[in-house]
Design a protein around this motif. Sequence first.
Motif, mmCIF file in Angstrom:
data_model
loop_
_atom_site.group_PDB
_atom_site.id
_atom_site.type_symbol
_atom_site.label_atom_id
_atom_site.label_comp_id
_atom_site.label_asym_id
_atom_site.label_seq_id
_atom_site.Cartn_x
_atom_site.Cartn_y
_atom_site.Cartn_z
ATOM 1 N N UNK A 35 0.894 -1.381 0.003
ATOM 2 C CA UNK A 35 -0.003 0.028 -0.014
ATOM 3 C C UNK A 35 0.907 1.296 -0.027
ATOM 4 N N UNK A 36 0.719 1.920 -1.075
ATOM 5 C CA UNK A 36 1.678 3.268 -1.152
ATOM 6 C C UNK A 36 0.494 4.695 -1.673
ATOM 7 N N UNK A 37 -0.536 4.695 -0.582
ATOM 8 C CA UNK A 37 -1.468 5.639 -0.924
ATOM 9 C C UNK A 37 -0.890 7.086 -1.055
ATOM 10 N N UNK A 38 0.264 7.092 -0.315
ATOM 11 C CA UNK A 38 0.934 8.551 0.109
ATOM 12 C C UNK A 38 1.775 9.118 -1.039
ATOM 13 N N UNK A 39 2.152 8.190 -2.188
ATOM 14 C CA UNK A 39 2.711 8.498 -3.105
ATOM 15 C C UNK A 39 4.341 8.079 -2.823
ATOM 16 N N UNK A 40 5.117 8.502 -3.608
ATOM 17 C CA UNK A 40 6.480 8.293 -3.394
ATOM 18 C C UNK A 40 7.189 8.845 -2.036
ATOM 19 N N UNK A 41 8.123 7.988 -1.508
ATOM 20 C CA UNK A 41 8.421 8.515 -0.306
ATOM 21 C C UNK A 41 9.768 9.490 -0.514
ATOM 22 N N UNK A 42 10.051 10.358 0.362
ATOM 23 C CA UNK A 42 11.089 11.306 0.468
ATOM 24 C C UNK A 42 12.245 10.549 0.854
ATOM 25 N N UNK A 43 13.502 10.981 0.821
ATOM 26 C CA UNK A 43 14.712 10.293 1.476
ATOM 27 C C UNK A 43 15.298 11.349 2.237
ATOM 28 N N UNK A 44 16.142 10.768 3.266
ATOM 29 C CA UNK A 44 16.705 11.716 4.191
ATOM 30 C C UNK A 44 18.074 11.347 4.581
ATOM 31 N N UNK A 45 18.748 12.393 5.074
ATOM 32 C CA UNK A 45 20.066 12.410 5.656
ATOM 33 C C UNK A 45 19.977 12.855 6.987
ATOM 34 N N UNK A 46 20.509 12.133 7.996
ATOM 35 C CA UNK A 46 20.323 12.267 9.468
ATOM 36 C C UNK A 46 21.696 12.239 9.872
ATOM 37 N N UNK A 47 21.986 13.424 10.476
ATOM 38 C CA UNK A 47 23.508 13.578 11.249
ATOM 39 C C UNK A 47 23.278 13.010 12.815
ATOM 40 N N UNK A 74 4.866 11.540 9.467
ATOM 41 C CA UNK A 74 3.872 10.699 10.164
ATOM 42 C C UNK A 74 3.590 9.476 9.511
ATOM 43 N N UNK A 75 3.938 9.435 8.268
ATOM 44 C CA UNK A 75 3.440 8.252 7.386
ATOM 45 C C UNK A 75 4.400 7.097 7.954
ATOM 46 N N UNK A 76 3.696 5.767 7.807
ATOM 47 C CA UNK A 76 4.489 4.574 8.551
ATOM 48 C C UNK A 76 5.127 3.928 7.248
ATOM 49 N N UNK A 77 6.590 3.524 7.076
ATOM 50 C CA UNK A 77 7.094 2.913 6.037
ATOM 51 C C UNK A 77 6.680 1.461 5.974
ATOM 52 N N UNK A 78 6.684 0.804 4.905
ATOM 53 C CA UNK A 78 6.459 -0.647 4.949
ATOM 54 C C UNK A 78 7.956 -1.305 5.374
ATOM 55 N N UNK A 79 8.889 -0.600 5.225
ATOM 56 C CA UNK A 79 10.359 -1.237 5.705
ATOM 57 C C UNK A 79 11.261 -0.028 5.802
ATOM 58 N N UNK A 80 12.471 -0.171 6.298
ATOM 59 C CA UNK A 80 13.547 0.826 6.204
ATOM 60 C C UNK A 80 14.847 0.505 5.897
ATOM 61 N N UNK A 81 15.693 1.178 5.012
ATOM 62 C CA UNK A 81 16.945 0.981 4.686
ATOM 63 C C UNK A 81 17.898 1.972 5.062
ATOM 64 N N UNK A 82 18.775 1.657 5.806
ATOM 65 C CA UNK A 82 19.526 2.671 6.689
ATOM 66 C C UNK A 82 20.947 2.481 6.051
ATOM 67 N N UNK A 83 21.682 3.619 5.321
ATOM 68 C CA UNK A 83 23.104 3.387 4.988
ATOM 69 C C UNK A 83 23.724 4.170 6.326
ATOM 70 N N UNK A 203 20.118 8.122 4.820
ATOM 71 C CA UNK A 203 21.697 8.125 5.282
ATOM 72 C C UNK A 203 21.770 8.617 6.560
ATOM 73 N N UNK A 204 22.790 8.041 7.361
ATOM 74 C CA UNK A 204 23.010 8.311 8.807
ATOM 75 C C UNK A 204 24.475 8.746 8.779
ATOM 76 N N UNK A 205 24.878 9.838 9.054
ATOM 77 C CA UNK A 205 26.417 10.195 8.998
ATOM 78 C C UNK A 205 26.401 11.405 9.731
ATOM 79 N N UNK A 265 30.358 11.022 5.274
ATOM 80 C CA UNK A 265 29.582 12.047 4.336
ATOM 81 C C UNK A 265 28.935 11.188 3.155
ATOM 82 N N UNK A 266 29.562 10.050 3.143
ATOM 83 C CA UNK A 266 29.077 9.253 1.821
ATOM 84 C C UNK A 266 27.268 8.931 2.202
ATOM 85 N N UNK A 267 26.770 8.644 3.165
ATOM 86 C CA UNK A 267 25.469 8.583 3.258
ATOM 87 C C UNK A 267 24.655 9.586 2.571
#
Length: 305
Positions: A35-47, A74-83, A203-205, A265-267
């Motif tokens: 289910x992806x009613x909210x459209x495409x997900x954004x991506x993030x870089x977290x320090x 607030x949207x719940x992901x189906x899964x999470x990929x962390x770099x 990405x987490x860096x 920095x690469x994440x």
Amino acid sequence: MKDGRRIKQILILLLLLFLYRAFFESPPSSSPPISNAGGAMDTFFISHGSPTLSIDESLPARHFLLSWKQKMFPRRPTAILVVSAHWETTEPTVNVIQGRHDTIHDFYGFPDKMYKLKYPAPGAPELAKRVKDLLTASGFKRVYEDTKRGLDHGAWVPLLLMYPEADIPVCQLSVQPNRDGTHHYNLGKALRPLREEGVLVFGSGSATHNLRDLRPGSDDSVIPWAHQFDNWLKESLLQGRYDDINHYEKKAPHAKKAHPWPEHFYPLHVAIGAAGEDPKAELIHHSWSLGSLSYASYRFTSSSG
């Protein structure tokens, strides 16, 4: 007798119709549609800064991540990929975990209670296989699997604050410090389809990461080189100068000072690449710690949806 036979025939036809619809028109129960009613997900870089982010109430970045679901995403992901910056390999590698993740306490000399923290998120083996397939299809000849590695603190510390219930499947992808920013941007580019599948990629860096030039007690006074690099990064991202980011070693002021080694920095490059065509960057948090450690974090939204 004729009426009874006719009723029997009608019942048989209805049964056959039911079985036809169940078999040919309904999706298999073992593979429900995403289910992806909210459209495409954004991506993030977290320090993620220091591991003390997990316990230090004085850090603004901690409170930013604690409010993640309420204020930021607030949207719940189906899964999470962390770099994560804290998984370095010579070739791209995904962790394929069945069951729950182990929590890796890959830091030393910190308060004892930090070593008692756990983040037993479920593994995401299907996502790991999907990541490997996408990378291979995009020309990455060697993509490896690790079936034992848990979550390092670059993954579990922010996740502990963002999704404390630890109930969303998680997969990690490594960084290759022997390669460059363009390599990592292309890693992210290969993963763009995940946005349409409800997967949160982040990405987490760290926006700056020089552990030899930290200044305890200097949180209100930022070292000039760190401030200049952080400003360059913000302006480059907000203006969409992503090629400059890919070649930051030549373009950024004090690049080697801000990142003596590139793994933190690469994440960011992966997050940009995964965001889609011509992504728009947004600064979603900014704070400092120890005089030179920037907690600048960014959101990337594709103009193509």
